[in-house]
Design a protein around this motif. Sequence first.
Motif, PDB file in Angstrom:
ATOM      1  N   TYR A   5      33.872  41.721  27.766  1.00 25.43           N
ATOM      2  CA  TYR A   5      33.284  41.752  29.079  1.00 25.43           C
ATOM      3  C   TYR A   5      33.544  42.998  29.598  1.00 25.43           C
ATOM      4  CZ  TYR A   5      34.085  36.804  29.381  1.00 25.43           C
ATOM      5  OH  TYR A   5      32.924  35.614  29.237  1.00 25.43           O
ATOM      6  N   VAL A   6      32.978  43.967  30.752  1.00 23.18           N
ATOM      7  CA  VAL A   6      32.826  45.477  31.268  1.00 23.18           C
ATOM      8  C   VAL A   6      33.506  44.043  32.681  1.00 23.18           C
ATOM      9  CG1 VAL A   6      31.712  47.329  31.868  1.00 23.18           C
ATOM     10  CG2 VAL A   6      31.272  46.640  29.747  1.00 23.18           C
ATOM     11  N   VAL A   7      34.203  44.917  33.217  1.00 24.44           N
ATOM     12  CA  VAL A   7      34.762  45.149  34.208  1.00 24.44           C
ATOM     13  C   VAL A   7      34.821  46.203  35.097  1.00 24.44           C
ATOM     14  CG1 VAL A   7      37.018  43.591  35.521  1.00 24.44           C
ATOM     15  CG2 VAL A   7      36.525  42.440  33.419  1.00 24.44           C
ATOM     16  N   ALA A   8      34.618  46.560  35.776  1.00 23.94           N
ATOM     17  CA  ALA A   8      34.648  47.255  36.957  1.00 23.94           C
ATOM     18  C   ALA A   8      34.758  46.953  38.729  1.00 23.94           C
ATOM     19  CB  ALA A   8      33.676  48.479  37.240  1.00 23.94           C
ATOM     20  N   ARG A   9      35.630  48.001  39.393  1.00 21.74           N
ATOM     21  CA  ARG A   9      35.525  48.254  40.260  1.00 21.74           C
ATOM     22  C   ARG A   9      35.594  50.062  41.475  1.00 21.74           C
ATOM     23  NH1 ARG A   9      41.529  49.090  42.643  1.00 21.74           N
ATOM     24  NH2 ARG A   9      42.192  50.454  40.887  1.00 21.74           N
ATOM     25  N   ALA A  10      34.849  50.095  42.130  1.00 27.93           N
ATOM     26  CA  ALA A  10      34.630  50.777  42.489  1.00 27.93           C
ATOM     27  C   ALA A  10      33.823  51.092  44.108  1.00 27.93           C
ATOM     28  CB  ALA A  10      32.565  50.928  42.500  1.00 27.93           C
ATOM     29  N   VAL A  38      30.014  39.239  38.260  1.00 31.72           N
ATOM     30  CA  VAL A  38      30.128  39.869  39.216  1.00 31.72           C
ATOM     31  C   VAL A  38      29.695  41.326  39.117  1.00 31.72           C
ATOM     32  CG1 VAL A  38      31.242  40.390  41.153  1.00 31.72           C
ATOM     33  CG2 VAL A  38      31.631  38.377  38.835  1.00 31.72           C
ATOM     34  N   ARG A  39      28.070  41.498  40.693  1.00 32.34           N
ATOM     35  CA  ARG A  39      27.727  42.801  41.102  1.00 32.34           C
ATOM     36  C   ARG A  39      28.386  42.629  42.468  1.00 32.34           C
ATOM     37  NH1 ARG A  39      21.855  43.391  38.890  1.00 32.34           N
ATOM     38  NH2 ARG A  39      23.084  45.296  36.779  1.00 32.34           N
ATOM     39  N   GLY A  40      29.462  42.712  43.163  1.00 32.96           N
ATOM     40  CA  GLY A  40      29.470  43.080  44.405  1.00 32.96           C
ATOM     41  C   GLY A  40      29.175  42.286  45.020  1.00 32.96           C
ATOM     42  N   GLY A  41      29.292  41.898  46.631  1.00 26.49           N
ATOM     43  CA  GLY A  41      29.472  40.533  47.021  1.00 26.49           C
ATOM     44  C   GLY A  41      31.171  40.432  47.605  1.00 26.49           C
ATOM     45  N   GLN A  42      31.058  38.806  48.648  1.00 26.53           N
ATOM     46  CA  GLN A  42      32.321  39.422  49.789  1.00 26.53           C
ATOM     47  C   GLN A  42      33.654  39.073  48.126  1.00 26.53           C
ATOM     48  OE1 GLN A  42      33.034  35.988  52.515  1.00 26.53           O
ATOM     49  NE2 GLN A  42      30.746  35.566  51.415  1.00 26.53           N
ATOM     50  N   GLU A  47      46.337  40.688  45.985  1.00 29.81           N
ATOM     51  CA  GLU A  47      47.279  41.758  45.115  1.00 29.81           C
ATOM     52  C   GLU A  47      47.266  42.796  45.368  1.00 29.81           C
ATOM     53  OE1 GLU A  47      50.741  39.640  42.903  1.00 29.81           O
ATOM     54  OE2 GLU A  47      49.926  37.502  43.809  1.00 29.81           O
ATOM     55  N   GLY A  48      47.571  43.604  45.386  1.00 32.16           N
ATOM     56  CA  GLY A  48      47.799  45.033  44.741  1.00 32.16           C
ATOM     57  C   GLY A  48      46.413  45.782  45.629  1.00 32.16           C
ATOM     58  N   GLU A  49      46.715  46.767  44.808  1.00 24.39           N
ATOM     59  CA  GLU A  49      44.546  47.445  45.009  1.00 24.39           C
ATOM     60  C   GLU A  49      43.451  46.481  44.999  1.00 24.39           C
ATOM     61  OE1 GLU A  49      44.796  52.050  44.878  1.00 24.39           O
ATOM     62  OE2 GLU A  49      47.258  51.590  44.424  1.00 24.39           O
ATOM     63  N   GLY A  50      42.926  46.961  46.237  1.00 26.26           N
ATOM     64  CA  GLY A  50      41.630  46.730  45.663  1.00 26.26           C
ATOM     65  C   GLY A  50      40.114  47.690  45.678  1.00 26.26           C
ATOM     66  N   ARG A  51      39.699  47.186  45.771  1.00 24.11           N
ATOM     67  CA  ARG A  51      38.056  47.980  45.973  1.00 24.11           C
ATOM     68  C   ARG A  51      37.257  47.203  46.371  1.00 24.11           C
ATOM     69  NH1 ARG A  51      37.840  53.236  42.387  1.00 24.11           N
ATOM     70  NH2 ARG A  51      39.629  54.277  42.370  1.00 24.11           N
ATOM     71  N   ALA A  52      36.205  48.104  47.208  1.00 21.95           N
ATOM     72  CA  ALA A  52      35.318  46.792  48.360  1.00 21.95           C
ATOM     73  C   ALA A  52      33.821  46.590  46.846  1.00 21.95           C
ATOM     74  CB  ALA A  52      34.761  47.935  48.763  1.00 21.95           C
ATOM     75  N   GLU A  86      33.794  56.863  42.738  1.00 23.86           N
ATOM     76  CA  GLU A  86      34.921  55.960  42.146  1.00 23.86           C
ATOM     77  C   GLU A  86      34.901  55.382  41.602  1.00 23.86           C
ATOM     78  OE1 GLU A  86      39.284  57.008  44.047  1.00 23.86           O
ATOM     79  OE2 GLU A  86      37.982  58.042  46.085  1.00 23.86           O
ATOM     80  N   LEU A  87      35.708  55.002  40.597  1.00 25.22           N
ATOM     81  CA  LEU A  87      34.683  53.623  39.270  1.00 25.22           C
ATOM     82  C   LEU A  87      35.447  53.987  37.968  1.00 25.22           C
ATOM     83  CD1 LEU A  87      33.100  51.188  38.683  1.00 25.22           C
ATOM     84  CD2 LEU A  87      31.957  53.130  37.142  1.00 25.22           C
ATOM     85  N   ASP A  88      36.717  52.273  38.041  1.00 27.77           N
ATOM     86  CA  ASP A  88      37.480  51.876  37.191  1.00 27.77           C
ATOM     87  C   ASP A  88      36.755  51.021  36.224  1.00 27.77           C
ATOM     88  OD1 ASP A  88      39.570  54.155  37.885  1.00 27.77           O
ATOM     89  OD2 ASP A  88      40.381  52.305  39.331  1.00 27.77           O
ATOM     90  N   ILE A  89      36.494  51.390  35.003  1.00 29.62           N
ATOM     91  CA  ILE A  89      36.050  50.285  33.901  1.00 29.62           C
ATOM     92  C   ILE A  89      36.914  50.286  32.508  1.00 29.62           C
ATOM     93  CG2 ILE A  89      34.267  49.887  32.813  1.00 29.62           C
ATOM     94  CD1 ILE A  89      32.394  52.197  33.979  1.00 29.62           C
ATOM     95  N   VAL A  90      37.316  48.804  32.348  1.00 29.79           N
ATOM     96  CA  VAL A  90      37.817  48.045  31.292  1.00 29.79           C
ATOM     97  C   VAL A  90      36.876  47.606  30.839  1.00 29.79           C
ATOM     98  CG1 VAL A  90      39.918  48.942  32.159  1.00 29.79           C
ATOM     99  CG2 VAL A  90      38.907  46.363  32.594  1.00 29.79           C
ATOM    100  N   VAL A  91      36.821  47.634  29.253  1.00 30.80           N
ATOM    101  CA  VAL A  91      36.566  46.595  28.113  1.00 30.80           C
ATOM    102  C   VAL A  91      37.423  45.111  27.457  1.00 30.80           C
ATOM    103  CG1 VAL A  91      34.844  46.601  26.353  1.00 30.80           C
ATOM    104  CG2 VAL A  91      34.552  48.177  27.679  1.00 30.80           C
ATOM    105  N   VAL A  92      37.075  44.233  27.900  1.00 25.42           N
ATOM    106  CA  VAL A  92      37.507  43.819  27.993  1.00 25.42           C
ATOM    107  C   VAL A  92      37.854  42.288  26.922  1.00 25.42           C
ATOM    108  CG1 VAL A  92      40.018  43.552  29.544  1.00 25.42           C
ATOM    109  CG2 VAL A  92      37.857  41.842  30.057  1.00 25.42           C
TER     110      VAL A  92
END
Length: 95
Positions: A5-10, A38-42, A47-52, A86-92
């Motif tokens: 999985y590629v998981v990103a928050r932007a 998952v691509r955007g959406g509500q 908990e913690g920090e989030g990005r839209a 800004e974008l954070d990406i992890v591969v898991v």
Amino acid sequence: MPKGYVVARAKVTDATKWAAYAAKASDAMKIYGGTPIVRGGQMTVAEGEGRARNIVIEFADFASAKSYVGSPEYAEARKLREGAGELDIVVVEGV
């Protein structure tokens, strides 16, 4: 074999540039067999920090997910994203 999985928050600051990046990144994703889960959406921060904007892309395996983010096709998309947010990406690896 576990999926990858590629998981990103932007945080998007320039929607026009981001749209060009997203289109190119989607083309690259298809080459490497990715499926957006998952691509955007509500969203809500529990908990913690989030990005839209949050993105999860499923691949057949961890190696395919890594190949996508390291690919020349994705590198082209990444150039289009410069200055767009800004974008954070992890591969898991999945379970």
